[in-house]
Design an enzyme around this catalytic site. Structure first.
Site, PDB file in Angstrom:
ATOM      1  N   GLU A   1      -3.670   7.692  -4.365  1.00 15.57           N
ATOM      2  CA  GLU A   1      -4.098   7.176  -5.677  1.00 15.57           C
ATOM      3  C   GLU A   1      -5.439   7.807  -6.091  1.00 15.57           C
ATOM      4  OE1 GLU A   1      -4.130   2.908  -5.237  1.00 15.57           O
ATOM      5  OE2 GLU A   1      -2.031   2.891  -4.646  1.00 15.57           O
TER       6      GLU A   1
ATOM      7  N   HIS B   1      -1.621   0.394  -9.607  1.00 15.71           N
ATOM      8  CA  HIS B   1      -2.259  -0.522  -8.642  1.00 15.71           C
ATOM      9  C   HIS B   1      -2.930  -1.691  -9.375  1.00 15.71           C
ATOM     10  CE1 HIS B   1      -4.119  -0.716  -4.360  1.00 15.71           C
ATOM     11  NE2 HIS B   1      -3.938  -1.928  -4.858  1.00 15.71           N
TER      12      HIS B   1
ATOM     13  N   ARG C   1       0.874  -1.174   0.000  1.00 18.05           N
ATOM     14  CA  ARG C   1       0.000   0.000   0.000  1.00 18.05           C
ATOM     15  C   ARG C   1       0.913   1.227   0.000  1.00 18.05           C
ATOM     16  NH1 ARG C   1      -3.744  -2.671  -1.325  1.00 18.05           N
ATOM     17  NH2 ARG C   1      -5.637  -3.134  -0.157  1.00 18.05           N
TER      18      ARG C   1
HETATM   19  P1  NAP Z   1      -0.792 -11.603   4.979  1.00 20.55           P
HETATM   20  O1  NAP Z   1      -0.775 -13.038   4.594  1.00 20.55           O
HETATM   21  O2  NAP Z   1      -1.609 -11.163   6.133  1.00 20.55           O
HETATM   22  O3  NAP Z   1       0.744 -11.160   5.182  1.00 20.55           O
HETATM   23  C1  NAP Z   1       1.105  -9.928   5.704  1.00 20.55           C
HETATM   24  C2  NAP Z   1       2.548  -9.990   6.180  1.00 20.55           C
HETATM   25  O4  NAP Z   1       2.916  -8.704   6.684  1.00 20.55           O
HETATM   26  C3  NAP Z   1       2.822 -10.992   7.283  1.00 20.55           C
HETATM   27  O5  NAP Z   1       4.068 -11.566   7.072  1.00 20.55           O
HETATM   28  C4  NAP Z   1       2.860 -10.133   8.544  1.00 20.55           C
HETATM   29  O6  NAP Z   1       3.670 -10.802   9.495  1.00 20.55           O
HETATM   30  C5  NAP Z   1       3.488  -8.864   7.995  1.00 20.55           C
HETATM   31  N1  NAP Z   1       3.167  -7.687   8.818  1.00 20.55           N
HETATM   32  C6  NAP Z   1       1.953  -7.309   9.240  1.00 20.55           C
HETATM   33  N2  NAP Z   1       2.046  -6.174   9.967  1.00 20.55           N
HETATM   34  C7  NAP Z   1       3.354  -5.854  10.000  1.00 20.55           C
HETATM   35  C8  NAP Z   1       4.088  -4.817  10.619  1.00 20.55           C
HETATM   36  N3  NAP Z   1       3.463  -3.871  11.362  1.00 20.55           N
HETATM   37  N4  NAP Z   1       5.430  -4.793  10.444  1.00 20.55           N
HETATM   38  C9  NAP Z   1       6.052  -5.749   9.704  1.00 20.55           C
HETATM   39  N5  NAP Z   1       5.410  -6.757   9.110  1.00 20.55           N
HETATM   40  C10 NAP Z   1       4.078  -6.819   9.255  1.00 20.55           C
HETATM   41  O7  NAP Z   1      -1.301 -10.700   3.764  1.00 20.55           O
HETATM   42  P2  NAP Z   1      -1.149 -10.987   2.186  1.00 20.55           P
HETATM   43  O8  NAP Z   1      -2.326 -11.756   1.713  1.00 20.55           O
HETATM   44  O9  NAP Z   1       0.220 -11.484   1.915  1.00 20.55           O
HETATM   45  O10 NAP Z   1      -1.335  -9.480   1.652  1.00 20.55           O
HETATM   46  C11 NAP Z   1      -0.440  -8.469   2.078  1.00 20.55           C
HETATM   47  C12 NAP Z   1      -0.881  -7.112   1.600  1.00 20.55           C
HETATM   48  O11 NAP Z   1      -0.627  -6.958   0.217  1.00 20.55           O
HETATM   49  C13 NAP Z   1      -2.368  -6.789   1.688  1.00 20.55           C
HETATM   50  O12 NAP Z   1      -2.779  -6.466   3.002  1.00 20.55           O
HETATM   51  C14 NAP Z   1      -2.492  -5.620   0.732  1.00 20.55           C
HETATM   52  O13 NAP Z   1      -2.254  -4.395   1.423  1.00 20.55           O
HETATM   53  C15 NAP Z   1      -1.360  -5.855  -0.262  1.00 20.55           C
HETATM   54  N6  NAP Z   1      -1.888  -6.176  -1.595  1.00 20.55           N
HETATM   55  C16 NAP Z   1      -1.635  -5.341  -2.653  1.00 20.55           C
HETATM   56  C17 NAP Z   1      -2.128  -5.646  -3.902  1.00 20.55           C
HETATM   57  C18 NAP Z   1      -1.863  -4.777  -5.098  1.00 20.55           C
HETATM   58  O14 NAP Z   1      -2.709  -4.704  -5.982  1.00 20.55           O
HETATM   59  N7  NAP Z   1      -0.722  -4.135  -5.189  1.00 20.55           N
HETATM   60  C19 NAP Z   1      -2.928  -6.779  -4.088  1.00 20.55           C
HETATM   61  C20 NAP Z   1      -3.162  -7.612  -2.994  1.00 20.55           C
HETATM   62  C21 NAP Z   1      -2.637  -7.302  -1.767  1.00 20.55           C
HETATM   63  P3  NAP Z   1       3.513 -10.568  11.079  1.00 20.55           P
HETATM   64  O15 NAP Z   1       2.059 -10.694  11.374  1.00 20.55           O
HETATM   65  O16 NAP Z   1       4.373 -11.636  11.677  1.00 20.55           O
HETATM   66  O17 NAP Z   1       4.043  -9.200  11.313  1.00 20.55           O
END
Ligand code: NAP
Length: 315
Positions: free
Chosen positions: A262, A280, A233
């Protein structure tokens, strides 16, 4: 007009594939809260479901206007625009669309890594604009075999790491705590990770907990030969500090799919030759958006059928 079908509020533009399915079963008020607040006040007491997307805002005040609200279904894995605490206080579950977009976002992350390192968009412009006959394209940076740092080793982070291994990259990561099922080297902070790698890919959730965590200190640690890729994000990266780091040569370049405000991208970023920008599109393939639409619909259908939700966000 109301009928016996549940009434939903769509708070974001929804793709036709999803909208058609929704309107076949529900009465959908499409962004009426923004376009016609007086009209919304009339229907708000009847709204039982909200459909949002990853960028949409569903604040506490909006939730409070809908006393019969039962569910918020988000088309997207990130739900940082939804006040989940306010929803859960009311007993309103929130669902999202995890897993089905892992491949696409990871593919785009690798695409941006290749694009910034090998300067593919710049090379395309070089050929189109007639630069080639005047001399060769300047040399680029090798990706294979380099060191990759992943900030956020969740579902998508692990899909990125998996792909990076095919490029023989040395993968390390940071998160709030090490993952038991992940063998890559763990660093406790983004700054210490950045100091150890050539490429840093950010893929954490957005929201208050990660706001600005990729800041000037992280860029300094990444260094003048280091590259940033952000597919998480816009809020996770301090955009002003990023612009300064790119302009001053503190880092070598960046590949960015997400931005602070955005769809507006700062002129400074648009003018830089060492930056690759995408609008995005992490999950932006027909196949994945349809799978996300189906899951958004199926969560609503499960709820209104009294069945367990498929993918509720944690309580
Ligand atoms: P996920 O499985 O929940 O993984 C999130 C990761 O971030 C986990 O490893 C978590 O580990 C870590 N994390 C969370 N809070 C943190 C913090 N404060 N400091 C450091 N690490 C932290 O989520 P996902 O499915 O992989 O998706 C991740 C994100 O990608 C989404 O939430 C979204 O914002 C983004 N995304 C972007 C697009 C795009 O179009 N560009 C598309 C889809 C998703 P810990 O809990 O151990 O910290």
């Amino acid at each position: 007009m109301s009928d016996s079908r549940p009434e939903l509020l769509a708070v974001a533009p929804l793709m036709p594939f999803l909208m058609d399915q929704l309107t076949a079963r529900y009465t959908v008020h499409d962004r009426i809260h923004a376009s016609d607040p007086a009209g919304f006040a009339q229907v708000a007491p009847r709204i039982r479901g909200v459909v949002a997307n990853g960028e949409a805002k569903v604040p506490r005040e909006l939730i409070a206007q809908m006393p019969k609200l039962e569910i918020i279904s988000v088309f997207g894995v990130g739900y940082d625009g939804v006040d989940v605490a306010a929803a859960h206080e009311r007993g309103v579950p929130v669902t999202n669309t995890p897993e089905v977009l892992n491949d696409d976002v990871a593919d785009l992350a690798l695409g941006l890594l290749l694009a910034v390192a090998r300067r593919i968009p710049q090379a395309d412009r070089f050929v189109r604009e007639g630069g080639w006959p005047k001399g060769p394209m300047p040399l680029a940076r090798k990706l294979s075999g380099s060191k990759l740092g992943v900030v956020g080793m969740g579902r998508i982070g692990q899909a990125i790491a998996e792909r990076a291994l095919a490029f023989r990259m040395d993968v390390a990561y940071t998160a709030r705590s090490p993952r038991a099922n992940v063998a890559h080297t763990y660093y406790a902070t983004a700054e210490s990770l950045a100091a150890a790698v050539d490429f840093l890919v950010v893929i954490t959730p957005g929201g208050a907990a990660t706001r600005g965590m990729i800041d000037a200190k992280v860029f300094k640690a990444l260094g003048p030969d280091g590259y940033l890729v952000n597919v998480a994000r816009g809020s996770v990266v301090d955009e002003a500090a990023l612009i300064e780091a790119l302009q001053s040569g503190t880092i070598a370049g960046a590949g960015l799919d997400v931005f602070a405000n955005e769809p507006n991208v700062p002129d400074a970023l648009r003018a830089m030759p060492n930056v690759v920008l995408t609008p995005h599109i992490g999950s932006g393939t027909r196949q994945t958006r349809e799978a996300m639409g189906q899951l958004t619909f199926d969560n609503l259908a499960a709820h209104f059928a009294g069945k367990p939700l498929l993918t509720p966000v944690d309580r």
